[in-house]
Design a protein around this motif. Structure first.
Motif, PDB file in Angstrom:
ATOM      1  N   ILE A 240      -5.302  -1.594  12.070  1.00  0.00           N
ATOM      2  CA  ILE A 240      -4.221  -1.753  11.098  1.00  0.00           C
ATOM      3  C   ILE A 240      -2.936  -1.271  11.764  1.00  0.00           C
ATOM      4  CG2 ILE A 240      -3.286  -1.041   8.862  1.00  0.00           C
ATOM      5  CD1 ILE A 240      -6.130  -0.659   7.880  1.00  0.00           C
ATOM      6  N   PHE A 241      -2.066  -2.209  12.097  1.00  0.00           N
ATOM      7  CA  PHE A 241      -0.811  -1.865  12.774  1.00  0.00           C
ATOM      8  C   PHE A 241       0.235  -1.472  11.730  1.00  0.00           C
ATOM      9  CE2 PHE A 241      -2.934  -4.409  15.987  1.00  0.00           C
ATOM     10  CZ  PHE A 241      -2.656  -3.712  17.155  1.00  0.00           C
ATOM     11  N   ALA A 242       0.276  -0.189  11.414  1.00  0.00           N
ATOM     12  CA  ALA A 242       1.231   0.326  10.425  1.00  0.00           C
ATOM     13  C   ALA A 242       2.379   1.054  11.116  1.00  0.00           C
ATOM     14  CB  ALA A 242       0.525   1.263   9.449  1.00  0.00           C
ATOM     15  N   ASN A 243       2.593   0.707  12.386  1.00  0.00           N
ATOM     16  CA  ASN A 243       3.592   1.433  13.183  1.00  0.00           C
ATOM     17  C   ASN A 243       4.976   0.807  13.129  1.00  0.00           C
ATOM     18  OD1 ASN A 243       2.124  -0.681  14.784  1.00  0.00           O
ATOM     19  ND2 ASN A 243       3.716  -0.223  16.298  1.00  0.00           N
ATOM     20  N   ILE A 244       5.094  -0.433  12.664  1.00  0.00           N
ATOM     21  CA  ILE A 244       6.383  -1.110  12.774  1.00  0.00           C
ATOM     22  C   ILE A 244       6.664  -1.922  11.510  1.00  0.00           C
ATOM     23  CG2 ILE A 244       5.462  -3.187  13.894  1.00  0.00           C
ATOM     24  CD1 ILE A 244       7.957  -3.056  15.760  1.00  0.00           C
ATOM     25  N   GLY A 245       7.932  -1.981  11.141  1.00  0.00           N
ATOM     26  CA  GLY A 245       8.339  -2.696   9.934  1.00  0.00           C
ATOM     27  C   GLY A 245       8.468  -4.186  10.172  1.00  0.00           C
ATOM     28  N   ASP A 246       7.334  -4.859  10.327  1.00  0.00           N
ATOM     29  CA  ASP A 246       7.302  -6.289  10.622  1.00  0.00           C
ATOM     30  C   ASP A 246       6.527  -6.986   9.500  1.00  0.00           C
ATOM     31  OD1 ASP A 246       7.139  -8.820  11.676  1.00  0.00           O
ATOM     32  OD2 ASP A 246       6.395  -8.198  13.641  1.00  0.00           O
ATOM     33  N   PRO A 247       7.188  -7.347   8.406  1.00  0.00           N
ATOM     34  CA  PRO A 247       6.484  -7.841   7.211  1.00  0.00           C
ATOM     35  C   PRO A 247       5.599  -9.048   7.456  1.00  0.00           C
ATOM     36  CG  PRO A 247       8.749  -7.274   6.656  1.00  0.00           C
ATOM     37  CD  PRO A 247       8.642  -7.198   8.149  1.00  0.00           C
ATOM     38  N   HIS A 248       6.082 -10.045   8.216  1.00  0.00           N
ATOM     39  CA  HIS A 248       5.283 -11.254   8.390  1.00  0.00           C
ATOM     40  C   HIS A 248       4.033 -10.981   9.225  1.00  0.00           C
ATOM     41  CE1 HIS A 248       8.874 -14.132   7.423  1.00  0.00           C
ATOM     42  NE2 HIS A 248       8.637 -13.243   6.473  1.00  0.00           N
ATOM     43  N   ALA A 249       4.126 -10.035  10.166  1.00  0.00           N
ATOM     44  CA  ALA A 249       2.948  -9.667  10.952  1.00  0.00           C
ATOM     45  C   ALA A 249       1.882  -9.017  10.074  1.00  0.00           C
ATOM     46  CB  ALA A 249       3.339  -8.717  12.081  1.00  0.00           C
ATOM     47  N   MET A 250       2.321  -8.456   8.937  1.00  0.00           N
ATOM     48  CA  MET A 250       1.391  -7.825   7.999  1.00  0.00           C
ATOM     49  C   MET A 250       0.934  -8.783   6.905  1.00  0.00           C
ATOM     50  SD  MET A 250       0.732  -4.600   8.769  1.00  0.00           S
ATOM     51  CE  MET A 250       0.441  -5.313  10.374  1.00  0.00           C
TER      52      MET A 250
ATOM     53  N   ALA B 131      18.357  -9.703   8.631  1.00  0.00           N
ATOM     54  CA  ALA B 131      17.389 -10.574   7.967  1.00  0.00           C
ATOM     55  C   ALA B 131      15.962 -10.065   8.136  1.00  0.00           C
ATOM     56  CB  ALA B 131      17.486 -11.993   8.529  1.00  0.00           C
ATOM     57  N   SER B 132      15.791  -9.024   8.937  1.00  0.00           N
ATOM     58  CA  SER B 132      14.450  -8.541   9.273  1.00  0.00           C
ATOM     59  C   SER B 132      13.804  -7.740   8.156  1.00  0.00           C
ATOM     60  CB  SER B 132      14.507  -7.669  10.543  1.00  0.00           C
ATOM     61  OG  SER B 132      15.014  -8.398  11.627  1.00  0.00           O
ATOM     62  N   LYS B 133      14.600  -7.197   7.263  1.00  0.00           N
ATOM     63  CA  LYS B 133      14.066  -6.303   6.225  1.00  0.00           C
ATOM     64  C   LYS B 133      14.264  -6.926   4.853  1.00  0.00           C
ATOM     65  CE  LYS B 133      13.317  -3.822   9.816  1.00  0.00           C
ATOM     66  NZ  LYS B 133      11.985  -3.878  10.443  1.00  0.00           N
ATOM     67  N   GLY B 134      14.515  -6.122   3.823  1.00  0.00           N
ATOM     68  CA  GLY B 134      14.659  -6.655   2.485  1.00  0.00           C
ATOM     69  C   GLY B 134      13.400  -7.373   2.036  1.00  0.00           C
TER      70      GLY B 134
ATOM     71  N   THR C 148       4.350   5.809   8.554  1.00  0.00           N
ATOM     72  CA  THR C 148       3.555   4.611   8.338  1.00  0.00           C
ATOM     73  C   THR C 148       4.361   3.619   7.517  1.00  0.00           C
ATOM     74  OG1 THR C 148       1.547   3.677   7.373  1.00  0.00           O
ATOM     75  CG2 THR C 148       2.477   5.591   6.256  1.00  0.00           C
ATOM     76  N   THR C 149       4.170   2.338   7.773  1.00  0.00           N
ATOM     77  CA  THR C 149       4.760   1.337   6.898  1.00  0.00           C
ATOM     78  C   THR C 149       3.913   1.240   5.628  1.00  0.00           C
ATOM     79  OG1 THR C 149       3.471  -0.579   7.606  1.00  0.00           O
ATOM     80  CG2 THR C 149       5.384   0.014   8.946  1.00  0.00           C
ATOM     81  N   ILE C 150       4.515   0.630   4.604  1.00  0.00           N
ATOM     82  CA  ILE C 150       3.749   0.329   3.388  1.00  0.00           C
ATOM     83  C   ILE C 150       3.521  -1.183   3.305  1.00  0.00           C
ATOM     84  CG2 ILE C 150       4.586   2.352   2.143  1.00  0.00           C
ATOM     85  CD1 ILE C 150       6.584   0.472   0.687  1.00  0.00           C
ATOM     86  N   LEU C 151       3.573  -1.859   4.451  1.00  0.00           N
ATOM     87  CA  LEU C 151       3.525  -3.317   4.492  1.00  0.00           C
ATOM     88  C   LEU C 151       2.135  -3.942   4.450  1.00  0.00           C
ATOM     89  CD1 LEU C 151       6.324  -3.964   7.144  1.00  0.00           C
ATOM     90  CD2 LEU C 151       6.467  -4.314   4.666  1.00  0.00           C
ATOM     91  N   PRO C 152       1.073  -3.267   4.946  1.00  0.00           N
ATOM     92  CA  PRO C 152      -0.235  -3.928   4.897  1.00  0.00           C
ATOM     93  C   PRO C 152      -0.583  -4.390   3.482  1.00  0.00           C
ATOM     94  CG  PRO C 152      -0.351  -1.975   6.274  1.00  0.00           C
ATOM     95  CD  PRO C 152       0.999  -1.955   5.621  1.00  0.00           C
TER      96      PRO C 152
END
Length: 470
Positions: free
Chosen positions: A39-49, A285-288, A441-445
């Motif tokens: 579980i890659f929770a290291n980076i704020g990359d929404p589409h990767a999650m 455009a990367s966030k939000g 940690t991201t909250i994206l997963p």
């Protein structure tokens, strides 16, 4: 080689994330671990999650990339109209040609109109610069301030904890990093009285010229109150500090009763004109709700920048040629989304609200879950995409880490990865008060992965504590 490159550190993609990628590849080859995937929770990359892209954005980009689509019935009419307009704005040979280095005027006018909010906060399109993500713009502004020697060397106030882009870039440019600490016990707020003392002390060795303000916070997830923003503006105007306002998470606010306060807008309300203060604001455009990281799309507004300096800055930007046309198209769709009555409006609104509602739900559940674990404390996640909990580590664990030449929280995070498959970033990569330990940690997963994350983390943490108990 450049010695400053050796000094640079960027923990978000550092040793632990690199080890996580190695483990993921080993699992693909059949190597057995106590878990099935990382579980890659290291980076704020929404589409990767797993977050799905916004349909309207991708349809407009697709039509600009391949105009023949506009001759079909595959996409709605408002998409065709937007794509046709933007292709004319870009000019030349379409998306594959160079655009204006600052960004096409019509696109900057749309951004300025969006920021003006019905002329409540007048925005000059000439102050807008399109860039390849906020990172590109931030680095350019720091380059502008990269001068001076000895006590006249530029110093930049950066928060601790901070997004390591700043410390890495300052190291790369050999600028002085002036650390100021966010108050963890007060929702990660800024103490302006402490800032005064820090600035005065820093002037013994450098010249403080700017302050970095990340709102909502990364990695801390806080949102500054209006009073905090007002106090900071007054302080910066008095001290002659440029505000570097990293506001890329302004769409990501979850806590009830909170709202985003733009530094530039509040400065305008307080009566600080462009002769009174300089504010460099950044958006991406990367966030939000968008999460369009790979398009590298963003813009900056330089409010109050001296006209003669702006001329030189514009020259500096021309050396970068231009930001991605596809990214500029995405940005136009963000600041000028489908309007009520247009074909794409209903779907666009539904997709946007679903993403933000999901993030808000996970923000609450993640902080509550961490706070149920003895030895872990997590402030409420007001905004952004991260939790930054503090963790208690036994003395034996700290001593073991030090014997291995590792930071204690990095030792913890590496063990967490190799035992559970959870990849997070140690707090030492962002900075923290001495004697405290954290991780981001991201909250994206997605919900299923987030539940596995929280369950596995609690089990691992309790066993880790028992193993190294004094």
């Amino acid at each position: 080689m450049n010695p400053n490159i050796r000094k640079m550190e960027y923990a978000v993609r550092g040793v632990i994330p690199m080890r996580a990628k190695e483990i993921a590849k080993e699992i693909e080859k059949g190597v057995k671990y106590p878990f099935d995937n990382v579980i890659f929770a290291n980076i704020g990359d929404p589409h990767a999650m797993g977050q799905q892209p916004t349909t309207f954005f991708r349809q407009v980009v697709a039509c600009c990339d391949y105009p023949e689509l506009m001759k079909t019935n595959i996409v709605p009419n408002d998409v065709k109209e937007r794509a046709s307009k933007l292709l004319k704005v870009i000019g030349g040979g379409g998306v594959g040609s160079y655009a204006d280095s600052q960004g096409p005027l019509e696109m900057r006018e749309d951004i300025a109109y969006s920021m003006s909010r019905g002329n409540k906060y007048p925005c000059n399109p000439d102050d807008i610069f399109l860039c390849a993500g906020a990172t590109d713009g931030i680095k350019s502004v720091l380059h502008l301030m990269n001068f001076g020697v000895g006590n006249n060397r530029t110093g930049i106030l950066t928060p601790i904890p901070q997004y390591p882009l700043y410390s890495a870039t300052l190291a790369e440019m050999s600028l002085s990093q002036i650390k100021y600490y966010l108050d963890e016990d007060n929702s990660w707020a800024i103490n302006v009285d402490e800032l005064r003392d820090i600035v005065q002390d820093a002037r013994k060795t450098c010249t403080p010229r700017a302050i970095v303000l990340i709102n909502p916070g990364n990695p801390t997830g806080q949102c500054f109150t209006r009073k905090n923003v007002e106090d900071i503006i007054r302080f910066c105007s008095k001290e002659g500090l440029i505000i570097i306002a990293d506001e890329v998470y302004q769409e990501n606010i979850y806590a009830e009763g909170l709202e985003f306060f733009s530094f530039r807008n509040i400065a305008t309300e307080l009566g600080f004109g462009p002769d009174d203060i300089t504010i460099a604001s950044f958006y991406s455009a990367s966030k939000g709700y968008m999460g369009e990281c790979g398009y590298r799309a963003g813009f900056m507004e330089l409010y109050g920048l001296d006209p003669a300096v702006k001329v030189q800055f514009r020259k500096h930007r021309t050396a970068n040629l231009c930001s991605s046309n596809a990214g500029q198209i995405i940005m136009n769709c963000i600041v000028n989304p489908p309007k009520p009555g247009e074909e794409s409006h209903e779907l666009f609104t539904k997709e946007r609200e679903q993403v933000l509602a999901s993030l808000a739900d996970k923000a609450t559940k993640v902080s509550e879950a961490f706070n149920r674990i003895e030895g872990v404390k997590c402030n409420r996640i007001d905004g952004a995409m991260y939790a930054f909990p503090s963790i208690f580590l036994p003395d034996r664990a700290i001593e073991t880490a030090q014997a291995k030449g590792m930071e204690p929280d990095a030792f913890f995070c590496l063990n967490l990865l190799e035992t559970t498959g959870i990849c997070v970033v140690p707090g030492s990569g962002f900075g923290q008060r001495k004697g405290t330990y954290h991780f981001r940690t991201t909250i994206l997963p997605d919900t299923e992965k987030m539940q596995r994350f929280l369950s596995s983390f609690e089990d691992f943490y309790m066993k880790f504590i028992a193993k190294y108990k004094d």
